[in-house]
Scaffold this motif. Structure first.
Motif, PDB file in Angstrom:
ATOM      1  N   GLY A  55       0.829  -1.210   0.000  1.00  0.00           N
ATOM      2  CA  GLY A  55       0.000   0.000   0.000  1.00  0.00           C
ATOM      3  C   GLY A  55       0.858   1.252   0.000  1.00  0.00           C
ATOM      4  N   LYS A  56       2.191   1.069   0.056  1.00  0.00           N
ATOM      5  CA  LYS A  56       3.118   2.208  -0.006  1.00  0.00           C
ATOM      6  C   LYS A  56       3.729   2.236  -1.411  1.00  0.00           C
ATOM      7  CE  LYS A  56       4.105   2.175   4.873  1.00  0.00           C
ATOM      8  NZ  LYS A  56       3.972   0.873   5.544  1.00  0.00           N
ATOM      9  N   TYR A  57       3.429   3.333  -2.124  1.00  0.00           N
ATOM     10  CA  TYR A  57       3.789   3.428  -3.540  1.00  0.00           C
ATOM     11  C   TYR A  57       5.264   3.089  -3.795  1.00  0.00           C
ATOM     12  CZ  TYR A  57       4.561   5.480  -8.135  1.00  0.00           C
ATOM     13  OH  TYR A  57       4.934   5.676  -9.441  1.00  0.00           O
ATOM     14  N   THR A  58       6.176   3.695  -3.038  1.00  0.00           N
ATOM     15  CA  THR A  58       7.599   3.495  -3.354  1.00  0.00           C
ATOM     16  C   THR A  58       8.023   2.042  -3.109  1.00  0.00           C
ATOM     17  OG1 THR A  58       8.103   4.383  -1.181  1.00  0.00           O
ATOM     18  CG2 THR A  58       8.414   5.867  -3.023  1.00  0.00           C
ATOM     19  N   GLN A  59       7.423   1.396  -2.123  1.00  0.00           N
ATOM     20  CA  GLN A  59       7.768  -0.012  -1.863  1.00  0.00           C
ATOM     21  C   GLN A  59       7.129  -0.953  -2.892  1.00  0.00           C
ATOM     22  OE1 GLN A  59       7.358  -1.303   2.270  1.00  0.00           O
ATOM     23  NE2 GLN A  59       7.893   0.743   2.931  1.00  0.00           N
ATOM     24  N   ASP A  60       6.001  -0.519  -3.459  1.00  0.00           N
ATOM     25  CA  ASP A  60       5.281  -1.373  -4.411  1.00  0.00           C
ATOM     26  C   ASP A  60       5.681  -1.111  -5.864  1.00  0.00           C
ATOM     27  OD1 ASP A  60       3.904  -2.543  -2.364  1.00  0.00           O
ATOM     28  OD2 ASP A  60       2.110  -1.305  -2.574  1.00  0.00           O
ATOM     29  N   LEU A  61       6.481  -0.072  -6.072  1.00  0.00           N
ATOM     30  CA  LEU A  61       6.758   0.417  -7.427  1.00  0.00           C
ATOM     31  C   LEU A  61       7.196  -0.670  -8.419  1.00  0.00           C
ATOM     32  CD1 LEU A  61       6.691   3.129  -8.881  1.00  0.00           C
ATOM     33  CD2 LEU A  61       9.054   3.511  -8.175  1.00  0.00           C
ATOM     34  N   SER A  62       8.085  -1.568  -7.994  1.00  0.00           N
ATOM     35  CA  SER A  62       8.607  -2.570  -8.947  1.00  0.00           C
ATOM     36  C   SER A  62       7.540  -3.577  -9.371  1.00  0.00           C
ATOM     37  CB  SER A  62       9.801  -3.308  -8.344  1.00  0.00           C
ATOM     38  OG  SER A  62       9.373  -4.103  -7.264  1.00  0.00           O
ATOM     39  N   MET A  63       6.413  -3.590  -8.632  1.00  0.00           N
ATOM     40  CA  MET A  63       5.367  -4.578  -8.939  1.00  0.00           C
ATOM     41  C   MET A  63       4.085  -3.919  -9.455  1.00  0.00           C
ATOM     42  SD  MET A  63       6.089  -7.070  -5.751  1.00  0.00           S
ATOM     43  CE  MET A  63       6.579  -5.721  -4.693  1.00  0.00           C
ATOM     44  N   ILE A  64       4.194  -2.646  -9.854  1.00  0.00           N
ATOM     45  CA  ILE A  64       3.060  -2.006 -10.513  1.00  0.00           C
ATOM     46  C   ILE A  64       3.088  -2.466 -11.972  1.00  0.00           C
ATOM     47  CG2 ILE A  64       2.092   0.203 -11.282  1.00  0.00           C
ATOM     48  CD1 ILE A  64       3.183   1.406  -8.636  1.00  0.00           C
ATOM     49  N   CYS A  65       1.953  -2.872 -12.464  1.00  0.00           N
ATOM     50  CA  CYS A  65       1.866  -3.492 -13.792  1.00  0.00           C
ATOM     51  C   CYS A  65       2.071  -2.482 -14.928  1.00  0.00           C
ATOM     52  CB  CYS A  65       0.508  -4.165 -13.934  1.00  0.00           C
ATOM     53  SG  CYS A  65       0.424  -5.253 -15.363  1.00  0.00           S
ATOM     54  N   PRO A  66       2.947  -2.740 -15.899  1.00  0.00           N
ATOM     55  CA  PRO A  66       3.780  -3.923 -16.022  1.00  0.00           C
ATOM     56  C   PRO A  66       4.951  -3.862 -15.034  1.00  0.00           C
ATOM     57  CG  PRO A  66       4.210  -2.414 -17.845  1.00  0.00           C
ATOM     58  CD  PRO A  66       3.087  -1.823 -17.063  1.00  0.00           C
ATOM     59  N   CYS A  67       5.195  -4.974 -14.341  1.00  0.00           N
ATOM     60  CA  CYS A  67       6.218  -4.996 -13.281  1.00  0.00           C
ATOM     61  C   CYS A  67       7.629  -5.041 -13.885  1.00  0.00           C
ATOM     62  CB  CYS A  67       5.990  -6.194 -12.373  1.00  0.00           C
ATOM     63  SG  CYS A  67       6.112  -7.765 -13.227  1.00  0.00           S
ATOM     64  N   ASP A  68       8.616  -4.815 -13.021  1.00  0.00           N
ATOM     65  CA  ASP A  68      10.023  -4.819 -13.471  1.00  0.00           C
ATOM     66  C   ASP A  68      10.477  -6.202 -13.963  1.00  0.00           C
ATOM     67  OD1 ASP A  68       9.954  -2.271 -12.494  1.00  0.00           O
ATOM     68  OD2 ASP A  68      11.578  -2.519 -11.023  1.00  0.00           O
ATOM     69  N   TYR A  69       9.722  -7.231 -13.633  1.00  0.00           N
ATOM     70  CA  TYR A  69      10.166  -8.612 -13.899  1.00  0.00           C
ATOM     71  C   TYR A  69       9.513  -9.211 -15.142  1.00  0.00           C
ATOM     72  CZ  TYR A  69      10.772  -7.240  -9.140  1.00  0.00           C
ATOM     73  OH  TYR A  69      11.080  -6.501  -8.034  1.00  0.00           O
ATOM     74  N   ARG A  70       8.548  -8.472 -15.701  1.00  0.00           N
ATOM     75  CA  ARG A  70       7.751  -9.018 -16.814  1.00  0.00           C
ATOM     76  C   ARG A  70       8.605  -9.509 -17.980  1.00  0.00           C
ATOM     77  NH1 ARG A  70       4.501  -5.087 -20.663  1.00  0.00           N
ATOM     78  NH2 ARG A  70       6.672  -4.513 -21.014  1.00  0.00           N
ATOM     79  N   ASP A  71       9.489  -8.633 -18.473  1.00  0.00           N
ATOM     80  CA  ASP A  71      10.171  -8.973 -19.718  1.00  0.00           C
ATOM     81  C   ASP A  71      11.130 -10.146 -19.550  1.00  0.00           C
ATOM     82  OD1 ASP A  71       8.684  -6.897 -20.549  1.00  0.00           O
ATOM     83  OD2 ASP A  71      10.312  -5.704 -21.364  1.00  0.00           O
ATOM     84  N   GLU A  72      11.798 -10.204 -18.400  1.00  0.00           N
ATOM     85  CA  GLU A  72      12.698 -11.340 -18.171  1.00  0.00           C
ATOM     86  C   GLU A  72      11.914 -12.644 -18.070  1.00  0.00           C
ATOM     87  OE1 GLU A  72      16.528 -11.552 -15.911  1.00  0.00           O
ATOM     88  OE2 GLU A  72      15.669  -9.712 -15.091  1.00  0.00           O
ATOM     89  N   ASP A  73      10.755 -12.576 -17.406  1.00  0.00           N
ATOM     90  CA  ASP A  73       9.925 -13.785 -17.296  1.00  0.00           C
ATOM     91  C   ASP A  73       9.392 -14.207 -18.663  1.00  0.00           C
ATOM     92  OD1 ASP A  73      10.285 -14.250 -14.607  1.00  0.00           O
ATOM     93  OD2 ASP A  73       8.542 -13.081 -13.982  1.00  0.00           O
ATOM     94  N   ILE A  74       9.025 -13.228 -19.474  1.00  0.00           N
ATOM     95  CA  ILE A  74       8.542 -13.568 -20.821  1.00  0.00           C
ATOM     96  C   ILE A  74       9.676 -14.201 -21.628  1.00  0.00           C
ATOM     97  CG2 ILE A  74       7.759 -12.581 -23.023  1.00  0.00           C
ATOM     98  CD1 ILE A  74       6.004 -10.662 -21.397  1.00  0.00           C
ATOM     99  N   ASN A  75      10.881 -13.630 -21.517  1.00  0.00           N
ATOM    100  CA  ASN A  75      12.032 -14.208 -22.219  1.00  0.00           C
ATOM    101  C   ASN A  75      12.293 -15.646 -21.773  1.00  0.00           C
ATOM    102  OD1 ASN A  75      13.565 -11.082 -22.397  1.00  0.00           O
ATOM    103  ND2 ASN A  75      13.455 -12.418 -24.154  1.00  0.00           N
ATOM    104  N   GLU A  76      12.237 -15.863 -20.459  1.00  0.00           N
ATOM    105  CA  GLU A  76      12.620 -17.183 -19.936  1.00  0.00           C
ATOM    106  C   GLU A  76      11.472 -18.198 -19.987  1.00  0.00           C
ATOM    107  OE1 GLU A  76      14.704 -16.891 -16.213  1.00  0.00           O
ATOM    108  OE2 GLU A  76      14.720 -19.063 -15.934  1.00  0.00           O
ATOM    109  N   PHE A  77      10.261 -17.751 -19.651  1.00  0.00           N
ATOM    110  CA  PHE A  77       9.160 -18.722 -19.500  1.00  0.00           C
ATOM    111  C   PHE A  77       8.037 -18.552 -20.528  1.00  0.00           C
ATOM    112  CE2 PHE A  77      10.984 -17.925 -15.254  1.00  0.00           C
ATOM    113  CZ  PHE A  77      11.480 -19.199 -15.002  1.00  0.00           C
TER     114      PHE A  77
END
Ligand code: SF4
Length: 148
Positions: A55-77
């Motif tokens: 619920g804290k924007y700065t702590q949640d930032l990497s998981m706001i859609c699209p998240c920071d992990y999306r592209d690596e996961d798409i590449n790998e999985f």
């Protein structure tokens, strides 16, 4: 509760983002988009529907859609953690969707600079994008780029 209109509007916005494909399973995609809109009402931002928000924007930032992990996961999985976005191979049914392990607690992968050999688009990331967001060619048309 978001209505059908809100879900289809969000779908339009997401589909216009270059180089990414929504899961062709419409029922799953609509449920994920609805959950994103519920999270937006709750927190004020489109927090990932498959993770727990602080619920804290700065702590949640990497998981706001699209998240920071999306592209690596798409590449790998072939899909993001939730399955909202899929690779081109999954879209054309050349690859099955599998369960994606959580990436956010893993150390970040080393990054490189990549150049699309067709249109010259440059990006800095662990691997080239699945599809070039500018000209639409596939990842195998990218080369590693070094400034001499
Ligand atoms: S896992 Fe998918 S749905 Fe969740 S934030 Fe990342 S891109 Fe969005």
């Amino acid at each position: 509760m978001p209505d059908q209109y809100a879900i289809s509007k969000l779908k339009e916005v997401v589909q216009k983002r270059g180089g990414n494909f929504l899961n062709p399973d419409d029922s799953m995609t609509n449920q994920l988009l609805e959950s994103l809109l519920i999270n937006e009402e709750r927190y004020g931002y489109l927090f990932c529907p498959c993770r727990l928000a602080t619920g804290k924007y700065t702590q949640d930032l990497s998981m706001i859609c699209p998240c920071d992990y999306r592209d690596e996961d798409i590449n790998e999985f072939g899909t993001c953690y939730c399955g909202l976005y899929v690779s081109r191979e999954v879209l054309v049914k050349k690859k099955e969707v599998i369960t994606v392990p959580e990436r956010k607690d893993r150390p970040p992968s080393p990054i490189k600079m990549w150049r699309c050999k067709v249109c010259g688009y440059l990006c800095v990331r662990p691997l080239p994008p699945d599809v070039c967001p500018i000209c639409g060619v596939t990842h195998d048309r990218f080369e590693e780029y070094r400034i001499k």
